[in-house]
Design an enzyme around this catalytic site. Structure first.
Site, PDB file in Angstrom:
ATOM      1  N   ASP A  16      -3.385  -5.132  44.573  1.00  0.00           N
ATOM      2  CA  ASP A  16      -4.445  -5.764  43.795  1.00  0.00           C
ATOM      3  C   ASP A  16      -3.877  -7.051  43.190  1.00  0.00           C
ATOM      4  OD1 ASP A  16      -6.785  -6.271  42.483  1.00  0.00           O
ATOM      5  OD2 ASP A  16      -6.552  -4.701  40.964  1.00  0.00           O
ATOM      6  N   ASP A 112      -9.341  -9.910  47.030  1.00  0.00           N
ATOM      7  CA  ASP A 112      -8.109  -9.778  46.254  1.00  0.00           C
ATOM      8  C   ASP A 112      -7.510  -8.376  46.206  1.00  0.00           C
ATOM      9  OD1 ASP A 112     -10.178  -8.767  44.723  1.00  0.00           O
ATOM     10  OD2 ASP A 112      -9.368  -9.497  42.825  1.00  0.00           O
ATOM     11  N   GLU A 113      -8.010  -7.455  47.017  1.00  0.00           N
ATOM     12  CA  GLU A 113      -7.397  -6.129  47.019  1.00  0.00           C
ATOM     13  C   GLU A 113      -7.592  -5.445  48.361  1.00  0.00           C
ATOM     14  OE1 GLU A 113      -9.104  -2.961  44.638  1.00  0.00           O
ATOM     15  OE2 GLU A 113     -10.931  -4.131  44.340  1.00  0.00           O
TER      16      GLU A 113
END
Length: 368
Positions: A16, A112-113
């Site tokens: 993350d 983003d993860e």
């Protein structure tokens, strides 16, 4: 460990990125470094929403999904930055290139993860912890950004672990620790438990995973529906969901909140044209066509409805998306009340489906 049938465990990493959009802006713009910034709409007029905030802003209580007006109240010196999604997507692709050095079993959740299954890694490193360290270091050295990692035997625990020591953290929860970890976890941290469900649980005296374990599976289903089965399993450390590298795109959409309530149909149509154009561009980018157009309407009094129409054949062109959205809007008698927000989504990329469906206030997370 209870409810486990063997000792062969997956090695799952959840990566993350730390305050991703804000960190990219601070990296690319020296004037933002060390400053409290929020990526999102300006607080002027009706006001926008914070997509993410830098850690300097988070110290003042600024959070994602918070209104920009509230963010400004909490942090008067905060700077609002317009998002650059093309730049974020480019960085995200570079991050995934780093992931692919170690495994092809990558399930992106957003820009983003992502989950990574490194049970059998490409470089035969063997240790998921060492792989997570290498990934974090590569992101730092090559992209000048930081990421947090959670390492465990399943997706749920790895995701929770990645959030424990942010920013730039790495947390490992091994097989022998999973169940005790789940017992200590507050109920609001469980997947699918929103504020309403958390309040209900606490009203029943259920504050942690250990409290939830006191209920039988039938009792869990009785109180919490189908999600109760998931809670029953996860409190015992069981999550058999696989990392899905070809995670199917379920829908593509866009929406806009207006600076004042719209009451004129021509004005509504003009806004729908803009939103439909964004959706059509995204659909073309992913080379997809869908069978269901969904219109989302939020009124000035915050009441929200959706209206759907499905087609026998998949569509993806701007004209059809826009005209369908307008037809759905017209059927709601839109000029009788001011409209605060409009959204358009294209979905149903799979098998044909021709039914129409109307729903009001759809806010229940679907787990299954």
């Amino acid at each position: 460990m209870e409810a486990r049938q063997n000792t062969s465990y997956r090695k799952i990493i959840h990566i993350d990125m730390d305050a991703f959009y804000a960190s990219v802006e601070q990296r690319d713009n020296p004037e933002y470094r060390g400053k409290a910034i929020a990526i999102g709409g300006s607080p002027e007029g009706r006001g926008g929403v914070v997509a993410t905030a830098s850690y300097e802003a988070r110290k003042f209580g600024v959070r994602s999904a918070m209104s920009s007006k509230k963010a400004l109240q909490l942090c008067p010196h905060i700077l609002f930055v317009k998002p650059r999604f093309a730049a974020y997507k480019e960085v995200s692709q570079k991050i995934r290139e780093i992931f692919r050095r170690y495994t092809d079993l990558i399930e992106p959740l957003s820009l983003d993860e992502a989950y990574l299954d490194v049970t059998e890694d490409k470089q035969n490193i063997g240790s998921a912890i060492d792989i997570a360290k290498l990934i974090k270091q590569a992101i730092k050295d090559e992209l000048q950004l930081t990421a947090s990692a959670g390492v465990s035997v399943n997706k749920f625990v790895a995701k929770i672990a990645s959030d424990i020591n942010k920013p730039d953290g790495l947390t490992f929860i091994g097989p022998s620790s999973v169940e005790s970890f789940m017992e200590k976890l507050p109920v609001e941290k469980f997947f699918g438990v929103g504020k309403v469900t958390a309040d209900k649980m606490k009203g029943m005296g259920l504050h942690t995973g250990a409290d939830l374990k006191k209920l039988s599976e039938d009792e869990m289903v009785k109180h919490f529906g189908k999600a109760g089965r998931f809670y029953f399993q996860i409190t015992r450390g069981v999550d058999n969901r696989e990392v899905q590298p070809n995670r199917e795109t379920k829908s593509i959409g866009a929406e806009d909140t207006f600076p004042y309530d719209l009451t004129d149909i021509d004005e509504m149509y003009a806004e729908l044209d803009k939103i439909a154009k964004t959706v059509a561009n995204r659909v073309q980018q992913y080379e997809l066509k869908g069978r269901t157009v969904t219109l989302k309407i939020k009124y000035g009094n915050f009441r929200q409805i959706t209206r759907n129409q499905s087609f026998a054949q998949p569509i993806g062109d701007l004209a059809t998306i826009s005209e369908t959205a307008k037809k759905l809007l017209l059927n709601t008698q839109p000029e009788d009340a001011g409209i605060r927000l409009l959204g358009v989504t294209l979905s149903n990329f799979g098998e044909p489906q021709t039914r129409e469906r109307n729903t009001e206030d759809p806010d229940q997370l679907r787990l299954f």
